[in-house]
Design a protein around this motif. Structure first.
Motif, PDB file in Angstrom:
ATOM      1  N   ALA A 182       0.861  -1.210  -0.092  1.00 46.76           N
ATOM      2  CA  ALA A 182       0.001   0.007  -0.012  1.00 46.76           C
ATOM      3  C   ALA A 182       0.853   1.225  -0.040  1.00 46.76           C
ATOM      4  CB  ALA A 182      -0.844  -0.040   1.302  1.00 46.76           C
ATOM      5  N   LEU A 183       1.864   1.187   0.782  1.00 44.66           N
ATOM      6  CA  LEU A 183       2.875   2.401   0.745  1.00 44.66           C
ATOM      7  C   LEU A 183       3.492   2.628  -0.473  1.00 44.66           C
ATOM      8  CD1 LEU A 183       4.532   1.894   4.272  1.00 44.66           C
ATOM      9  CD2 LEU A 183       2.561   3.370   3.785  1.00 44.66           C
ATOM     10  N   ALA A 184       3.846   1.499  -1.140  1.00 44.03           N
ATOM     11  CA  ALA A 184       4.180   1.601  -2.535  1.00 44.03           C
ATOM     12  C   ALA A 184       3.326   2.383  -3.367  1.00 44.03           C
ATOM     13  CB  ALA A 184       4.559   0.161  -3.181  1.00 44.03           C
ATOM     14  N   LEU A 185       2.187   2.243  -3.509  1.00 42.39           N
ATOM     15  CA  LEU A 185       1.159   2.940  -4.224  1.00 42.39           C
ATOM     16  C   LEU A 185       1.032   4.376  -3.736  1.00 42.39           C
ATOM     17  CD1 LEU A 185      -1.541   0.235  -4.479  1.00 42.39           C
ATOM     18  CD2 LEU A 185       0.432   0.614  -6.176  1.00 42.39           C
ATOM     19  N   VAL A 186       1.225   4.604  -2.886  1.00 43.82           N
ATOM     20  CA  VAL A 186       1.454   6.076  -2.387  1.00 43.82           C
ATOM     21  C   VAL A 186       2.503   6.893  -2.911  1.00 43.82           C
ATOM     22  CG1 VAL A 186       1.734   7.775  -0.397  1.00 43.82           C
ATOM     23  CG2 VAL A 186       0.399   5.742   0.037  1.00 43.82           C
ATOM     24  N   ARG A 187       3.476   5.960  -3.009  1.00 47.58           N
ATOM     25  CA  ARG A 187       5.212   6.573  -3.545  1.00 47.58           C
ATOM     26  C   ARG A 187       4.718   6.815  -4.985  1.00 47.58           C
ATOM     27  NH1 ARG A 187       7.436   3.349   0.892  1.00 47.58           N
ATOM     28  NH2 ARG A 187       7.517   1.840  -0.337  1.00 47.58           N
ATOM     29  N   SER A 188       4.023   5.605  -5.486  1.00 49.73           N
ATOM     30  CA  SER A 188       4.105   5.693  -7.006  1.00 49.73           C
ATOM     31  C   SER A 188       3.023   6.856  -7.401  1.00 49.73           C
ATOM     32  CB  SER A 188       3.338   4.328  -7.476  1.00 49.73           C
ATOM     33  OG  SER A 188       4.040   3.308  -6.983  1.00 49.73           O
ATOM     34  N   PHE A 189       2.156   7.130  -6.784  1.00 55.20           N
ATOM     35  CA  PHE A 189       1.217   8.181  -7.184  1.00 55.20           C
ATOM     36  C   PHE A 189       2.067   9.650  -6.980  1.00 55.20           C
ATOM     37  CE2 PHE A 189      -1.627  12.056  -6.101  1.00 55.20           C
ATOM     38  CZ  PHE A 189      -2.812  11.796  -6.814  1.00 55.20           C
ATOM     39  N   ALA A 190       2.850   9.591  -5.913  1.00 54.34           N
ATOM     40  CA  ALA A 190       3.615  10.907  -5.872  1.00 54.34           C
ATOM     41  C   ALA A 190       4.724  10.941  -7.056  1.00 54.34           C
ATOM     42  CB  ALA A 190       4.495  10.731  -4.665  1.00 54.34           C
ATOM     43  N   GLY A 191       5.116   9.942  -7.449  1.00 49.85           N
ATOM     44  CA  GLY A 191       6.028   9.855  -8.619  1.00 49.85           C
ATOM     45  C   GLY A 191       5.546  10.230  -9.894  1.00 49.85           C
ATOM     46  N   GLY A 192       4.292   9.865 -10.146  1.00 49.67           N
ATOM     47  CA  GLY A 192       3.552   9.979 -11.314  1.00 49.67           C
ATOM     48  C   GLY A 192       3.252  11.707 -11.424  1.00 49.67           C
ATOM     49  N   ALA A 193       2.865  12.454 -10.167  1.00 49.08           N
ATOM     50  CA  ALA A 193       2.694  13.860 -10.121  1.00 49.08           C
ATOM     51  C   ALA A 193       3.854  14.602 -10.196  1.00 49.08           C
ATOM     52  CB  ALA A 193       2.016  14.152  -8.678  1.00 49.08           C
ATOM     53  N   VAL A 194       4.953  14.144  -9.602  1.00 52.14           N
ATOM     54  CA  VAL A 194       6.257  14.454 -10.005  1.00 52.14           C
ATOM     55  C   VAL A 194       6.368  14.714 -11.414  1.00 52.14           C
ATOM     56  CG1 VAL A 194       8.846  14.441  -9.623  1.00 52.14           C
ATOM     57  CG2 VAL A 194       7.059  14.026  -7.715  1.00 52.14           C
ATOM     58  N   ALA A 195       6.559  13.738 -12.105  1.00 49.88           N
ATOM     59  CA  ALA A 195       6.989  13.488 -13.464  1.00 49.88           C
ATOM     60  C   ALA A 195       6.162  14.526 -14.108  1.00 49.88           C
ATOM     61  CB  ALA A 195       6.647  12.101 -14.054  1.00 49.88           C
ATOM     62  N   ALA A 196       4.878  14.587 -14.073  1.00 51.05           N
ATOM     63  CA  ALA A 196       3.930  15.518 -14.682  1.00 51.05           C
ATOM     64  C   ALA A 196       4.280  16.743 -14.250  1.00 51.05           C
ATOM     65  CB  ALA A 196       2.468  15.061 -14.296  1.00 51.05           C
ATOM     66  N   SER A 197       4.681  17.302 -13.099  1.00 51.24           N
ATOM     67  CA  SER A 197       4.967  18.500 -12.624  1.00 51.24           C
ATOM     68  C   SER A 197       6.172  19.048 -13.431  1.00 51.24           C
ATOM     69  CB  SER A 197       4.969  18.872 -11.347  1.00 51.24           C
ATOM     70  OG  SER A 197       6.126  17.930 -10.899  1.00 51.24           O
ATOM     71  N   LEU A 198       7.163  18.031 -13.521  1.00 46.35           N
ATOM     72  CA  LEU A 198       8.301  18.543 -14.255  1.00 46.35           C
ATOM     73  C   LEU A 198       8.388  18.742 -15.726  1.00 46.35           C
ATOM     74  CD1 LEU A 198      10.832  15.676 -12.924  1.00 46.35           C
ATOM     75  CD2 LEU A 198      10.837  18.009 -12.089  1.00 46.35           C
ATOM     76  N   ALA A 199       7.170  17.856 -16.384  1.00 50.62           N
ATOM     77  CA  ALA A 199       6.903  18.211 -17.865  1.00 50.62           C
ATOM     78  C   ALA A 199       6.425  19.442 -18.129  1.00 50.62           C
ATOM     79  CB  ALA A 199       6.406  17.129 -18.550  1.00 50.62           C
ATOM     80  N   THR A 200       5.329  19.665 -17.290  1.00 53.07           N
ATOM     81  CA  THR A 200       4.172  21.070 -17.397  1.00 53.07           C
ATOM     82  C   THR A 200       4.666  22.059 -16.729  1.00 53.07           C
ATOM     83  OG1 THR A 200       2.956  20.427 -15.685  1.00 53.07           O
ATOM     84  CG2 THR A 200       2.605  19.442 -17.920  1.00 53.07           C
ATOM     85  N   GLU A 201       5.419  22.215 -15.698  1.00 53.86           N
ATOM     86  CA  GLU A 201       5.778  23.421 -15.058  1.00 53.86           C
ATOM     87  C   GLU A 201       7.144  23.662 -14.765  1.00 53.86           C
ATOM     88  OE1 GLU A 201       3.486  25.744 -13.857  1.00 53.86           O
ATOM     89  OE2 GLU A 201       1.544  24.673 -14.095  1.00 53.86           O
ATOM     90  N   VAL A 202       7.697  23.003 -14.138  1.00 49.81           N
ATOM     91  CA  VAL A 202       9.397  23.037 -13.872  1.00 49.81           C
ATOM     92  C   VAL A 202      10.229  23.325 -15.068  1.00 49.81           C
ATOM     93  CG1 VAL A 202      11.257  22.036 -12.527  1.00 49.81           C
ATOM     94  CG2 VAL A 202       8.944  21.656 -11.612  1.00 49.81           C
ATOM     95  N   PHE A 203      10.411  22.163 -16.019  1.00 51.57           N
ATOM     96  CA  PHE A 203      11.374  22.714 -17.105  1.00 51.57           C
ATOM     97  C   PHE A 203      11.095  23.734 -17.725  1.00 51.57           C
ATOM     98  CE2 PHE A 203      12.800  17.887 -16.175  1.00 51.57           C
ATOM     99  CZ  PHE A 203      13.895  18.650 -15.320  1.00 51.57           C
TER     100      PHE A 203
END
Length: 232
Positions: A182-203
């Protein structure tokens, strides 16, 4: 618990320090673009090595991939909704990025701190710190330039820092007995949000403000995050 409190204060304090830098220090576009790209490079590595890749060993791979995509989808939908209500440079997108990926990310950080030594959490906490400081500076500066009062901007970022601190403490105190899958899925959700934020906001923001040197900064951030990961 002492280590947990110290790490939480340092990581969340980066939001407050960054917001103060953006509101009162007024960093130049080029400086801000460089440090945002630096943070993005570090967070890119952290998302893979500290959030997504370990999760594939603790939960079925298909569920990890699905939740990673879900995290990205939720971020994109919320970011788009905020963009429709505010101007592109209002800072709302970066605040969304920090909040949406930060809550599960800090939950994961709190769990990682259970029984861990300083070196074991250096990579994730260090990358979060490197990301929070310049992103908060950029978001707060844009909000201040968009007509919001300095007091209101600082209050908003302080509230965000408190929210993420509570998420880390909740992860440390309340999720200790939760199954690893279950904790792995929490981390996975965070990882997906991070990836999307890098592509659309950060870089994109980093490139607009620092152009091609943003590529070098992102690489430096990547190297720094890998070096931190090796400590663990």
């Amino acid at each position: 618990m002492f280590l947990t409190i110290v790490v939480v204060l340092v990581v969340s304090g980066a939001l407050v320090a960054g917001a103060a830098w953006g509101v009162f220090g007024r960093p130049s576009d080029r400086v801000e673009g460089f440090v945002v790209a630096l943070a993005g490079g570090a967070l890119m590595v952290s998302a893979v090595l500290e959030l997504v890749e370990p999760s594939t060993k603790q939960a079925p791979a298909w569920s990890v991939y699905a939740v990673v995509v879900l995290g990205a989808l939720v971020f994109v939908l919320l970011d788009r909704a905020i963009a429709r209500r505010t101007s592109k440079d209002s800072g709302g997108g970066l605040l969304t990025a920090i909040t949406l990926d930060g809550v599960p990310e800090n939950l994961a950080l709190g769990v990682a701190l259970i029984g861990a030594g300083p070196l074991q959490v250096a990579a994730l906490s260090g990358s979060i710190f490197l990301s929070n400081l310049p992103e908060a500076a950029g978001g707060a500066r844009d909000m201040s330039s968009g007509g919001h009062s300095r007091g209101k901007v600082m209050a908003l970022w302080v509230a965000t820092a408190v929210l993420l601190s509570l998420a880390a403490l909740a992860g440390n105190l309340l999720l200790a007995g939760v199954p690893e899958s279950a904790l792995a899925l929490v981390r996975s959700f965070a990882g997906g949000a991070v990836a999307a934020s890098l592509a659309t906001e950060v870089f994109p923001k980093a490139f607009r403000e620092e152009s091609y040197l943003a590529g070098l900064a992102a690489t430096l951030g990547l190297v720094a995050a890998i070096a931190l990961d090796q400590l663990g």
